[in-house]
Scaffold this motif. Structure first.
Motif, mmCIF file in Angstrom:
data_model
loop_
_atom_site.group_PDB
_atom_site.id
_atom_site.type_symbol
_atom_site.label_atom_id
_atom_site.label_comp_id
_atom_site.label_asym_id
_atom_site.label_seq_id
_atom_site.Cartn_x
_atom_site.Cartn_y
_atom_site.Cartn_z
ATOM 1 N N ASN A 158 0.872 -1.050 -0.195
ATOM 2 C CA ASN A 158 0.116 0.097 0.032
ATOM 3 C C ASN A 158 0.679 1.179 -0.003
ATOM 4 O O ASN A 158 1.918 1.129 0.339
ATOM 5 N N THR A 159 0.291 2.342 -0.129
ATOM 6 C CA THR A 159 1.066 3.761 -0.375
ATOM 7 C C THR A 159 0.825 4.549 1.052
ATOM 8 O O THR A 159 1.687 5.340 1.005
ATOM 9 N N ASP A 160 -0.280 4.403 1.739
ATOM 10 C CA ASP A 160 -0.569 5.172 2.792
ATOM 11 C C ASP A 160 -0.647 6.725 2.317
ATOM 12 O O ASP A 160 -1.833 6.865 2.406
ATOM 13 N N ASN A 161 0.414 7.435 2.350
ATOM 14 C CA ASN A 161 0.189 9.067 1.903
ATOM 15 C C ASN A 161 1.202 9.302 0.627
ATOM 16 O O ASN A 161 2.441 9.142 0.826
ATOM 17 N N ARG A 162 0.671 9.362 -0.561
ATOM 18 C CA ARG A 162 1.306 9.258 -1.621
ATOM 19 C C ARG A 162 1.892 10.734 -1.719
ATOM 20 O O ARG A 162 3.122 10.930 -2.266
ATOM 21 N N LEU A 163 1.260 11.642 -1.241
ATOM 22 C CA LEU A 163 2.111 13.291 -1.285
ATOM 23 C C LEU A 163 3.255 12.989 -0.376
ATOM 24 O O LEU A 163 4.511 13.379 -0.695
ATOM 25 N N MET A 164 3.172 12.573 0.900
ATOM 26 C CA MET A 164 4.126 12.674 1.895
ATOM 27 C C MET A 164 5.456 11.822 1.567
ATOM 28 O O MET A 164 6.390 12.029 1.991
ATOM 29 N N SER A 165 5.049 10.585 1.194
ATOM 30 C CA SER A 165 5.999 9.648 0.635
ATOM 31 C C SER A 165 6.472 9.915 -0.974
ATOM 32 O O SER A 165 7.412 9.112 -1.173
ATOM 33 N N GLN A 166 5.878 10.933 -1.459
ATOM 34 C CA GLN A 166 5.991 11.191 -2.990
ATOM 35 C C GLN A 166 6.272 9.567 -3.644
ATOM 36 O O GLN A 166 7.325 9.182 -4.106
ATOM 37 N N THR A 167 5.229 8.958 -3.315
ATOM 38 C CA THR A 167 5.167 7.381 -3.897
ATOM 39 C C THR A 167 3.848 7.222 -4.625
ATOM 40 O O THR A 167 2.943 7.879 -4.782
ATOM 41 N N SER A 168 3.593 6.013 -5.224
ATOM 42 C CA SER A 168 2.591 5.402 -5.766
ATOM 43 C C SER A 168 2.791 3.875 -5.774
ATOM 44 O O SER A 168 3.688 3.377 -5.080
ATOM 45 N N MET A 169 1.615 3.077 -6.140
ATOM 46 C CA MET A 169 1.791 1.873 -5.972
ATOM 47 C C MET A 169 2.931 1.295 -7.081
ATOM 48 O O MET A 169 3.520 0.184 -6.485
ATOM 49 N N SER A 170 2.894 1.720 -8.195
ATOM 50 C CA SER A 170 4.127 1.486 -8.804
ATOM 51 C C SER A 170 5.337 1.653 -8.257
ATOM 52 O O SER A 170 6.343 0.828 -8.515
ATOM 53 N N ARG A 171 5.784 2.788 -7.695
ATOM 54 C CA ARG A 171 7.068 3.308 -7.024
ATOM 55 C C ARG A 171 7.160 2.149 -5.975
ATOM 56 O O ARG A 171 8.388 1.442 -5.757
ATOM 57 N N GLU A 172 6.198 1.889 -5.168
ATOM 58 C CA GLU A 172 6.314 0.662 -4.146
ATOM 59 C C GLU A 172 6.775 -0.429 -4.539
ATOM 60 O O GLU A 172 7.668 -0.997 -4.049
ATOM 61 N N PHE A 173 6.074 -0.935 -5.593
ATOM 62 C CA PHE A 173 6.588 -2.412 -6.398
ATOM 63 C C PHE A 173 7.902 -2.418 -6.861
ATOM 64 O O PHE A 173 8.673 -3.197 -6.833
ATOM 65 N N GLU A 174 8.055 -1.210 -7.358
ATOM 66 C CA GLU A 174 9.494 -1.028 -8.007
ATOM 67 C C GLU A 174 10.596 -1.222 -7.045
ATOM 68 O O GLU A 174 11.613 -1.707 -7.291
ATOM 69 N N ARG A 175 10.372 -0.473 -5.834
ATOM 70 C CA ARG A 175 11.330 -0.770 -4.812
ATOM 71 C C ARG A 175 11.345 -1.978 -4.200
ATOM 72 O O ARG A 175 12.404 -2.503 -3.802
ATOM 73 N N LEU A 176 10.331 -2.640 -4.135
ATOM 74 C CA LEU A 176 10.210 -4.104 -3.602
ATOM 75 C C LEU A 176 10.795 -4.973 -4.699
ATOM 76 O O LEU A 176 11.534 -6.086 -4.198
ATOM 77 N N VAL A 177 10.713 -4.828 -5.772
ATOM 78 C CA VAL A 177 11.398 -5.403 -6.806
ATOM 79 C C VAL A 177 13.003 -5.382 -6.768
ATOM 80 O O VAL A 177 13.735 -6.385 -6.799
ATOM 81 N N ASP A 178 13.467 -4.365 -6.425
ATOM 82 C CA ASP A 178 14.770 -3.709 -6.425
ATOM 83 C C ASP A 178 15.582 -4.584 -5.332
ATOM 84 O O ASP A 178 16.527 -5.193 -5.100
ATOM 85 N N ALA A 179 14.373 -4.611 -4.071
ATOM 86 C CA ALA A 179 14.909 -5.043 -2.688
ATOM 87 C C ALA A 179 14.991 -6.587 -2.721
ATOM 88 O O ALA A 179 15.839 -7.050 -2.151
#
Length: 384
Positions: A302-323
């Motif tokens: 999940n994203t929680d707060n897209r503004l405060m984290s400057q994130t999106s669902m795609s960005r969350e998954f991109e980071r998890l794919v990298d990790a």
């Protein structure tokens, strides 16, 4: 049967993959430009920056403190410009549009109606304005060839005393755009047990609710949310890792609470970027989601707060794919988990899984296999 994919998905594939979002705050996902425009319209002069780009950076930096309390302070600016009917409609509409643009096909977006009354709106008017915005956003997404369904979760603030009132409001608007209830705010000093009357009411009404628990506070918060309050899902729940021992030989031992959460298939609304900001995890590579995925907890992304984290669902998954080297199969696993855990009726969840989520991933996997086959054939031709 579709073959398992073992190759890392590209950013474009991640964006196009059908994603399911259960934990997203409406007041934490505004576009910086919208905040600036609404502040100007409403005469709100306390923004720390009036340039949209600089304002976006300010929100991210202010939220990067490692403190949940400091993180929550950033919401004073977003909530301040969400006090009129038109502002709420716009913010909700843009929320649905932004999620659809990011490949989200189902979302449950939460907000606290009690925080949007300063402009003279009633609780009912707040709910109706947000619902109107979500429907507008869904319609605009359809016009652009995208599919999304957005359900609202009505949140009560855990430091206040309006939980029963908001729970009753959620029940009145059930099947009218509202799918459930939540409590949010600083966990320390504000246990969910202060709001037992609201949870007992919802259980009597056979209604759904999630509780922010196990984010900044530990296992007692999770235990109370489940055993005293009866939560259907855990908002975050990341601190369940404190009840899991990983030994030097790689073996794992689950404590009684962790075993209960896994055995009962209680969904965890994990928000990796947000967890890093509030100090619940030190890095993506160290985030408990890796172990929880491996142990087959009902983990969701999940994203929680897209503004405060400057994130999106795609960005969350991109980071998890990298990790963690996740593939499209892993993304589908998380997405199906989330859809199974949604607060809409079973047949509607099943239809979303079978008609939208699985076919979407099957198409991406077929595309990947086609490219692999074409690449192999090309190499063979060159050798020939």
């Amino acid at each position: 049967m579709t073959s398992q994919t073992t190759t890392t998905p590209t950013p474009d594939q991640i964006r196009r993959a059908p994603k399911v979002l259960l934990h997203d705050h409406l007041d934490g996902g505004l576009r910086p430009g919208t905040i600036v425009e609404l502040a100007l319209e409403q005469g709100y002069s306390q923004l720390p920056e009036t340039d949209p780009d600089r304002l976006g950076v300010w929100f991210r930096e202010a939220a990067d403190s490692g403190s949940l309390e400091r993180y929550l302070e950033t919401f004073s600016h977003t909530v301040a410009v969400m006090q009129t009917h038109d502002a709420l409609v716009r913010v909700a509409r843009e929320c649905a549009e932004d999620l659809a643009e990011d490949g989200v096909v189902y979302a449950e977006v939460r907000y606290a109606p009690e925080q949007h009354l300063e402009g003279g709106l009633s609780l009912e008017e707040v709910v109706e304005a947000v619902n109107e915005g979500f429907r507008q956003g869904e319609a605009l997404a359809r016009e652009d060839g995208r599919r999304i369904r957005v359900g609202a979760l009505l949140t009560a603030m855990r430091h206040a005393a309006r939980a029963l009132e908001i729970a009753e409001l959620a029940n009145r608007y059930r099947d009218l755009g509202v799918v459930g209830f939540d409590i949010a705010g600083a966990e320390a000093g504000h246990p969910p047990t202060r709001h037992l009357d609201a949870f007992e009411y919802l259980k009597r009404e056979n209604n759904h609710f999630t509780i922010h628990a196990g984010e900044a506070f530990g296992l007692p918060s999770i235990w109370q949310a489940l055993q005293w309050c009866g939560a259907d899902r855990l908002g975050h729940g990341v601190r369940i890792i404190d009840d899991i021992q990983v030994h030097e030989d790689g073996s794992v031992k689950l404590g009684r609470l962790a075993s209960y959460v896994r055995d009962k298939r209680i969904p965890l609304e994990l928000c990796p970027s947000s967890n890093l900001q509030t100090g619940a995890a030190s890095s993506f590579a160290e985030h408990p989601i890796g172990l929880l995925r491996r142990l087959h907890f009902r983990a969701t992304v999940n994203t929680d707060n897209r503004l405060m984290s400057q994130t999106s669902m795609s960005r969350e998954f991109e980071r998890l794919v990298d990790a963690f080297g996740y593939t499209l199969d892993d993304m589908q696993w998380f997405s199906v988990n989330a859809m199974k855990s949604a607060f809409i009726p079973f047949d509607e969840r099943l239809a979303m899984i079978n008609d939208v989520v699985k076919p979407g991933y099957a198409e991406l996997k077929s595309e990947w296999l086609f490219k692999q086959t074409a690449s192999t054939s090309g190499s063979a031709a060159e050798l020939g």
